[in-house]
Design an enzyme around this catalytic site. Structure first.
Site, PDB file in Angstrom:
ATOM      1  N   ARG A 135      14.278  22.885   9.103  1.00 52.46           N
ATOM      2  CA  ARG A 135      14.032  21.361   9.611  1.00 52.46           C
ATOM      3  C   ARG A 135      15.185  20.918   9.933  1.00 52.46           C
ATOM      4  NH1 ARG A 135       8.626  20.309   9.819  1.00 52.46           N
ATOM      5  NH2 ARG A 135       9.318  18.487  11.316  1.00 52.46           N
ATOM      6  N   PRO A 174       0.785  -1.112  -0.003  1.00 54.93           N
ATOM      7  CA  PRO A 174       0.053  -0.160  -0.118  1.00 54.93           C
ATOM      8  C   PRO A 174       0.886   1.189  -0.065  1.00 54.93           C
ATOM      9  CG  PRO A 174       0.099  -0.885   2.236  1.00 54.93           C
ATOM     10  CD  PRO A 174       1.179  -1.433   1.191  1.00 54.93           C
ATOM     11  N   GLU A 175       1.371   1.624  -1.138  1.00 57.60           N
ATOM     12  CA  GLU A 175       1.735   3.036  -1.054  1.00 57.60           C
ATOM     13  C   GLU A 175       0.620   3.650  -2.169  1.00 57.60           C
ATOM     14  OE1 GLU A 175       5.825   4.608  -1.151  1.00 57.60           O
ATOM     15  OE2 GLU A 175       6.423   2.388  -0.443  1.00 57.60           O
ATOM     16  N   ARG A 199      -2.352  -8.789   8.758  1.00 55.46           N
ATOM     17  CA  ARG A 199      -1.706  -8.082  10.014  1.00 55.46           C
ATOM     18  C   ARG A 199      -2.773  -7.061  10.753  1.00 55.46           C
ATOM     19  NH1 ARG A 199       4.234  -5.450   8.700  1.00 55.46           N
ATOM     20  NH2 ARG A 199       4.056  -4.981  11.074  1.00 55.46           N
ATOM     21  N   HIS A 246      -8.372 -14.395   7.489  1.00 55.18           N
ATOM     22  CA  HIS A 246      -7.865 -13.133   7.519  1.00 55.18           C
ATOM     23  C   HIS A 246      -9.107 -12.294   6.146  1.00 55.18           C
ATOM     24  CE1 HIS A 246      -3.885 -14.638   8.276  1.00 55.18           C
ATOM     25  NE2 HIS A 246      -4.369 -14.036   9.194  1.00 55.18           N
TER      26      HIS A 246
END
Length: 280
Positions: A159, A2-3, A120, A101
């Site tokens: 930063r 998942p990106e 997960r 799952h």
DNA sequence: AAAGTTGCCTGCAAGC
DNA sequence: TGCTTGCAGGCAACTT
């Protein structure tokens, strides 16, 4: 899986079977994913028609005819499986392949079953309105016109944190994850660990371009498939074969004219892959 | 043993 | 001094 490119691939796969359809049956096989499902989750979705399926950052949003939207996040291992219109022929659908799952089941009025698996269970679903704070807090879409060097200049100013961790911050730019941040910084030859404020302003435009390039290429490849065991009905993405640094520790740096070696380090608890020779 | 996710918690520094 | 805010890092959620 998942990106942004993976979520976009999932969105494109679900769109033709979901948009315009109503949810004839909804089943939650457990009361929670990462978080508890909202009150009345099943009842509020059953019978609703899906008007559209959008992606925002790594979220999927199914707009509903009765107002609001179904918000879905894949977490680390969330995935969808689509099974054909068995109901139309009067056959019951087979039990989910990975029953342990298979947490959420949708069945459309065409008899197509969409199963959400998540080993997960870092993924989650919720029912939201447009003003949901998780959505409002997100930075610009990296592929949108409003993501440019100015955005990064503002985010990097003052930063001490490295560009790596700032680009992972969804408030800065929304949708990048560990893989594509590593890949983009390598393409732009920028050190992931140096203080972000010390990145020369003239290098931000190429960094933006590298981010857009790598995401575009990954979407075209159907995303990346890591550790995907059973090939689902959908094809697997193949961008993992194009990784230049991610999971390439010890390999020679592929950047032109560089004779360095890819190294791995840890930033904010996550692996960073980079070339210490040309990324500075 | 490590993993592509987010978000919460901590301790510390800076600012008023 | 004391309070608030922001920052940076660590860890937890879970399974293979």
């Amino acid at each position: 899986m998942p990106e942004l490119p993976e979520v976009e691939t999932v969105r494109a796969g679900l769109e033709p079977v979901l948009v315009g359809r109503s949810l004839a049956r909804v089943e939650a096989r457990r009361p929670d994913l990462r978080f508890p499902l909202p009150d009345g989750f099943v009842q509020r979705l059953t019978g609703a028609r899906v008007l559209n399926l959008r992606r925002r950052a790594k979220y999927l949003l199914a707009g509903l005819d009765r107002g609001g939207a179904l918000l879905m996040h894949l977490g680390m291992t969330g995935r969808f499986e689509v099974e054909g219109a068995a109901m139309r022929d009067g056959f019951a659908l087979a039990a989910p392949a990975d029953a342990k799952h298979a947490h959420i089941l949708f069945e459309t009025d065409e008899g197509v079953r969409i199963t959400f698996y998540d080993a997960r269970r870092f993924g989650f679903m919720d029912l939201v309105e447009d003003d949901d704070r998780r959505l409002l807090a997100l930075g610009p879409e990296p592929l949108g016109a409003d993501f440019d060097a100015t955005v990064l200049a503002r985010a990097f100013a003052g930063r001490r944190q490295g560009p790596k961790t700032l680009l992972l911050d969804q408030r800065v730019v929304a949708g990048l994850g560990n893989i594509y941040v590593c890949e983009a910084l390598h393409r732009a030859r920028i050190s992931p660990t140096q203080p972000a404020a010390s990145v020369a302003p003239r290098r931000l435009e190429p960094l933006v371009a590298a981010i857009k390039d790598v995401l575009g290429e990954a979407i075209a490849a159907g995303g990346s498939s890591l550790r995907d065991f059973a090939a689902a009905n959908g094809e697997l993405g193949y961008f993992q074969h194009s990784f230049r640094v991610y999971d390439q520790e010890g390999e020679p740096c592929p950047n032109r004219g560089c004779r360095g070696t890819i190294r791995r380090t840890v930033q904010a608890g996550r692996s960073t892959f980079f070339c210490p020779t040309c990324q500075r």
